[in-house]
Design an enzyme around this catalytic site. Structure first.
Site, PDB file in Angstrom:
ATOM      1  N   GLU A   1      -0.345  33.012  20.735  1.00 56.13           N
ATOM      2  CA  GLU A   1      -1.330  33.975  21.210  1.00 56.13           C
ATOM      3  C   GLU A   1      -1.788  34.912  20.103  1.00 56.13           C
ATOM      4  O   GLU A   1      -1.000  35.252  19.209  1.00 56.13           O
ATOM      5  CB  GLU A   1      -0.714  34.819  22.337  1.00 56.13           C
ATOM      6  CG  GLU A   1      -0.364  33.995  23.544  1.00 56.13           C
ATOM      7  CD  GLU A   1       0.592  34.696  24.499  1.00 56.13           C
ATOM      8  OE1 GLU A   1       0.421  34.529  25.708  1.00 56.13           O
ATOM      9  OE2 GLU A   1       1.503  35.406  24.039  1.00 56.13           O
TER      10      GLU A   1
ATOM     11  N   ASP B   1       5.538  36.182  31.652  1.00 59.38           N
ATOM     12  CA  ASP B   1       4.460  36.677  30.777  1.00 59.38           C
ATOM     13  C   ASP B   1       3.500  35.563  30.371  1.00 59.38           C
ATOM     14  O   ASP B   1       2.864  35.638  29.329  1.00 59.38           O
ATOM     15  CB  ASP B   1       5.056  37.366  29.532  1.00 59.38           C
ATOM     16  CG  ASP B   1       5.946  36.446  28.710  1.00 59.38           C
ATOM     17  OD1 ASP B   1       6.158  35.290  29.124  1.00 59.38           O
ATOM     18  OD2 ASP B   1       6.431  36.875  27.651  1.00 59.38           O
TER      19      ASP B   1
HETATM   20  N1  LIG Z   1       6.776  41.469  28.302  1.00 56.14           N
HETATM   21  C1  LIG Z   1       6.814  41.492  27.009  1.00 56.14           C
HETATM   22  O1  LIG Z   1       6.178  42.322  26.365  1.00 56.14           O
HETATM   23  C2  LIG Z   1       7.691  40.508  26.280  1.00 56.14           C
HETATM   24  C3  LIG Z   1       7.944  40.670  24.898  1.00 56.14           C
HETATM   25  C4  LIG Z   1       8.829  39.774  24.280  1.00 56.14           C
HETATM   26  C5  LIG Z   1       9.381  38.744  25.009  1.00 56.14           C
HETATM   27  N2  LIG Z   1       9.062  38.593  26.339  1.00 56.14           N
HETATM   28  C6  LIG Z   1       9.646  37.532  27.151  1.00 56.14           C
HETATM   29  O2  LIG Z   1      10.959  37.978  27.471  1.00 56.14           O
HETATM   30  C7  LIG Z   1      11.789  36.840  27.683  1.00 56.14           C
HETATM   31  C8  LIG Z   1      13.063  36.975  26.876  1.00 56.14           C
HETATM   32  O3  LIG Z   1      12.736  36.872  25.503  1.00 56.14           O
HETATM   33  P1  LIG Z   1      13.888  36.627  24.435  1.00 56.14           P
HETATM   34  O4  LIG Z   1      13.223  36.685  23.112  1.00 56.14           O
HETATM   35  O5  LIG Z   1      15.029  37.547  24.731  1.00 56.14           O
HETATM   36  O6  LIG Z   1      14.281  35.131  24.819  1.00 56.14           O
HETATM   37  P2  LIG Z   1      15.673  34.375  24.539  1.00 56.14           P
HETATM   38  O7  LIG Z   1      15.365  32.934  24.701  1.00 56.14           O
HETATM   39  O8  LIG Z   1      16.280  34.859  23.278  1.00 56.14           O
HETATM   40  O9  LIG Z   1      16.609  34.865  25.734  1.00 56.14           O
HETATM   41  C9  LIG Z   1      16.390  34.498  27.068  1.00 56.14           C
HETATM   42  C10 LIG Z   1      17.733  34.380  27.779  1.00 56.14           C
HETATM   43  O10 LIG Z   1      17.484  34.122  29.169  1.00 56.14           O
HETATM   44  C11 LIG Z   1      18.531  33.271  29.614  1.00 56.14           C
HETATM   45  N3  LIG Z   1      18.106  32.687  30.884  1.00 56.14           N
HETATM   46  C12 LIG Z   1      17.155  31.726  31.093  1.00 56.14           C
HETATM   47  N4  LIG Z   1      17.024  31.500  32.418  1.00 56.14           N
HETATM   48  C13 LIG Z   1      17.890  32.337  33.043  1.00 56.14           C
HETATM   49  C14 LIG Z   1      18.191  32.588  34.399  1.00 56.14           C
HETATM   50  N5  LIG Z   1      17.572  31.947  35.394  1.00 56.14           N
HETATM   51  N6  LIG Z   1      19.127  33.530  34.701  1.00 56.14           N
HETATM   52  C15 LIG Z   1      19.772  34.202  33.703  1.00 56.14           C
HETATM   53  N7  LIG Z   1      19.502  34.004  32.392  1.00 56.14           N
HETATM   54  C16 LIG Z   1      18.581  33.087  32.071  1.00 56.14           C
HETATM   55  C17 LIG Z   1      18.744  32.295  28.469  1.00 56.14           C
HETATM   56  O11 LIG Z   1      20.000  31.674  28.523  1.00 56.14           O
HETATM   57  C18 LIG Z   1      18.609  33.235  27.256  1.00 56.14           C
HETATM   58  O12 LIG Z   1      19.849  33.737  26.830  1.00 56.14           O
HETATM   59  C19 LIG Z   1      10.944  35.627  27.304  1.00 56.14           C
HETATM   60  O13 LIG Z   1      10.466  35.025  28.473  1.00 56.14           O
HETATM   61  C20 LIG Z   1       9.816  36.191  26.481  1.00 56.14           C
HETATM   62  O14 LIG Z   1       8.650  35.409  26.566  1.00 56.14           O
HETATM   63  C21 LIG Z   1       8.232  39.461  26.979  1.00 56.14           C
END
Ligand SMILES: NC(=O)c1ccc[n+]([C@@H]2O[C@H](COP(=O)([O-])OP(=O)(O)OC[C@H]3O[C@@H](n4cnc5c(N)ncnc54)[C@H](O)[C@@H]3O)[C@@H](O)[C@H]2O)c1
Length: 343
Positions: A56, A227
């Site tokens: 993006e 997101d």
């Molecule tokens: N809203 C925002 O501004 C913003 C900014 C950055 C990241 N994000 C989003 O936040 C999320 C987390 O990002 P990250 O960098 O920490 O990702 P990451 O992959 O490092 O961590 C995600 C974690 O979620 C766990 N997980 C997956 N499904 C699960 C479930 N059903 N129950 C419990 N745990 C589960 C995984 O095992 C992993 O440890 C992503 O979806 C990312 O796109 C959003």
């Protein structure tokens, strides 16, 4: 010359300054920009989807400074030893169009997402909130916890992740910093007794991390993992019972939890709450949801914060990014200076 902050420098700067202090200081920049929200250029981000993820571009401008972030989201990346989210960003001078500042933003995005979440929670969570459930203990999670402690004083965490190693990493990183951490037996156990629930999971699917029955009265939900189109975390029943707050409605309707709802589903943009133009929490029983997707103005604020923070420090380098000949019409002369021209 363009000032450039690479991964080594942002890490050295963070180590010297302290993560919790960066998060609380960054909120001041974010809040100032949210309070002048109407003057920014705003559009939903430009997304390029593929089966494994999304890439993006997120541009905005306040008329003086232009900024954009490049960011990806690939939930299956960790299984290949890669980050789910990586990013870099640029600031530029609107008068000349010249870039002025360039930074890595994988680390900076974790700071800005956590700082934004805590800023919003300060406006929406019950003032007596003291326990947060953290579901998803990946990359963003420690930053989220530190931001909530820095801004709301929340020190008790109930954590759950489907990956036990991610939970162990979270505990290893945060227990020495004085948090009271309970490792839950599942998501339902994690949210028991929590005043704030942060969902921070990554799955390229319409997941149900929280079911309707798991959410009691008075809770603030900080939902950051939904997101992207087809990527949500909350049961729609929760949204029907809650008041939902968003960053930029047009983008959140495409990417956020409310993609599950009718296009007329009522939401409030958080800048209006911060300006006192719209109500936030109005009762102790109300359920509030921050349907966070991440908006360009937050990256703009984070980049400007970092630009000011590293000024007069060794934590940036000057790079020669813009070809800028003395005669602005003689780019060819710059290319061929000192060398015979081969045609
Ligand atoms: N809203 C925002 O501004 C913003 C900014 C950055 C990241 N994000 C989003 O936040 C999320 C987390 O990002 P990250 O960098 O920490 O990702 P990451 O992959 O490092 O961590 C995600 C974690 O979620 C766990 N997980 C997956 N499904 C699960 C479930 N059903 N129950 C419990 N745990 C589960 C995984 O095992 C992993 O440890 C992503 O979806 C990312 O796109 C959003």
């Amino acid at each position: 010359m363009v000032r450039f902050v690479d991964v080594g420098n942002i890490n050295r700067w963070a180590a010297e300054t302290g993560v919790e202090r960066i998060l609380t200081d960054m909120v001041e920049y974010l809040e100032r920009d949210f309070r002048r929200w109407p003057i920014f250029d705003k559009a939903p981000r430009v997304a390029s989807h593929s089966p494994l993820g999304v890439i993006e571009l997120m541009p905005t401008s306040d008329g003086v400074t232009y900024g954009f972030k490049y960011v990806n989201g690939h939930p299956s990346n960790p299984s290949r030893g890669l980050q789910t989210v990586t990013a870099f960003g640029v600031l530029a001078d609107v008068q000349s169009g010249y870039p002025t500042f360039w930074s890595e933003m994988t680390v900076l995005t974790a700071f800005r997402t956590a700082a934004t979440s805590a800023m919003v929670a300060r406006a929406l969570a019950r003032p007596d909130a003291h326990t947060m459930a953290m579901i998803g203990t990946g990359t963003q999670s420690e930053f989220q916890a530190l931001a909530f402690r820095g801004l709301l004083g929340i020190n008790r965490l109930r954590v759950w992740d489907t990956d036990p190693e991610a939970i162990a990493k979270f505990v290893r990183n945060l227990a020495p910093l004085g948090f009271e951490i309970v490792v839950a037996t599942g998501a339902t156990d994690a949210v028991t007794g929590a005043d704030v629930i942060t969902t921070c999971t990554a799955d390229k699917a319409n997941a149900t991390v929280l079911t309707d029955a798991m959410v009691g009265p008075g809770v603030h939900i900080n939902a950051i993992g939904g997101d992207c189109p087809g990527k949500t975390e909350l049961d729609a029943g929760i949204l029907h019972r809650a008041d939902v707050f968003v960053e930029f409605t047009a983008q959140t309707r495409i990417e956020g939890e409310i993609q599950q709802m009718h296009p007329d589903f009522p939401v409030t943009e958080i800048w209006q709450v911060l300006l006192g133009e719209a109500a936030g929490r109005t009762s102790a029983e109300q359920i509030t949801v921050f349907d966070s997707v991440g908006f360009a103005i937050e990256d703009f604020s984070a980049l400007r914060f970092l630009q000011d923070a590293v000024d007069q420090t060794p934590f940036y380098t000057d790079i020669d990014l813009v070809a800028d000949p003395d005669d602005p019409k003689d780019l060819f002369g710059l290319v061929t200076a000192g060398a015979p021209v081969l045609v």
